[in-house]
Design a protein around this motif. Structure first.
Motif, PDB file in Angstrom:
ATOM      1  N   LEU A  19       0.839  -1.200   0.000  1.00 15.47           N
ATOM      2  CA  LEU A  19       0.000   0.000   0.000  1.00 15.47           C
ATOM      3  C   LEU A  19       0.875   1.251   0.000  1.00 15.47           C
ATOM      4  N   ASP A  20       1.945   1.249   0.787  1.00  9.21           N
ATOM      5  CA  ASP A  20       2.876   2.389   0.800  1.00  9.21           C
ATOM      6  C   ASP A  20       3.530   2.584  -0.562  1.00  9.21           C
ATOM      7  N   VAL A  21       3.949   1.492  -1.193  1.00 14.23           N
ATOM      8  CA  VAL A  21       4.571   1.560  -2.519  1.00 14.23           C
ATOM      9  C   VAL A  21       3.590   2.157  -3.518  1.00 14.23           C
ATOM     10  N   PHE A  22       2.376   1.639  -3.541  1.00 17.35           N
ATOM     11  CA  PHE A  22       1.390   2.119  -4.508  1.00 17.35           C
ATOM     12  C   PHE A  22       1.078   3.602  -4.282  1.00 17.35           C
ATOM     13  N   ARG A  23       0.889   4.003  -3.040  1.00 19.75           N
ATOM     14  CA  ARG A  23       0.583   5.407  -2.751  1.00 19.75           C
ATOM     15  C   ARG A  23       1.742   6.318  -3.156  1.00 19.75           C
ATOM     16  N   TYR A  73       9.036   2.164 -12.161  1.00 22.64           N
ATOM     17  CA  TYR A  73       7.697   1.672 -11.840  1.00 22.64           C
ATOM     18  C   TYR A  73       6.741   2.847 -11.783  1.00 22.64           C
ATOM     19  N   ALA A  74       5.542   2.639 -12.299  1.00 21.67           N
ATOM     20  CA  ALA A  74       4.525   3.690 -12.293  1.00 21.67           C
ATOM     21  C   ALA A  74       3.166   3.086 -11.996  1.00 21.67           C
ATOM     22  N   ALA A  75       2.364   3.855 -11.273  1.00 22.25           N
ATOM     23  CA  ALA A  75       0.994   3.427 -10.988  1.00 22.25           C
ATOM     24  C   ALA A  75       0.202   3.427 -12.283  1.00 22.25           C
TER      25      ALA A  75
END
Length: 113
Positions: A19-23, A73-75
């Motif tokens: 969740l931290d990575v994605f945010r 990496y990108a959301a």
């Protein structure tokens, strides 16, 4: 979005580090971030981070591209938005849809009392 896709995305996000990575990637914008910068920002070991990136990629939430020796990496905002739309599809009969989906409220003229 299909229910199975929503479950996969929610499952991938249901862990503190992921969740931290994605945010963090959402904050970084469409250009994304190098894996090393994500590791530094979140103080995660590279091998641990690789595992988390793989889970997010398998769920379709993150895309990866090579830039020289780095992996960026990108959301994937389209999937994130589809997940939000799926979750709020029948919310309050449309009254509480995400702000981006709501039509602006009309300003009503004040009627003197």
């Amino acid at each position: 979005m299909e229910k199975t896709d929503a479950v996969a995305a929610l499952g991938a996000l249901a862990q503190h580090n992921r969740l931290d990575v994605f945010r963090l990637l959402v904050q970084a914008g469409p250009q994304g971030m190098p894996a090393g910068a994500v590791a530094d920002a979140l103080e995660l070991a590279p091998n641990t981070l690789t595992f988390h990136f793989d889970r997010l990629r398998m769920a379709g939430l993150v895309a990866a591209r090579r830039d020289g020796r780095s992996i960026i990496y990108a959301a994937r905002y389209e999937l994130m938005n589809a997940l939000i739309a799926f979750l709020t599809e029948n919310c309050c009969r449309g009254a509480c849809a995400p702000a981006a989906a709501r039509k602006p409220a009309r300003k009503s003229a004040k009627v003197p009392a």
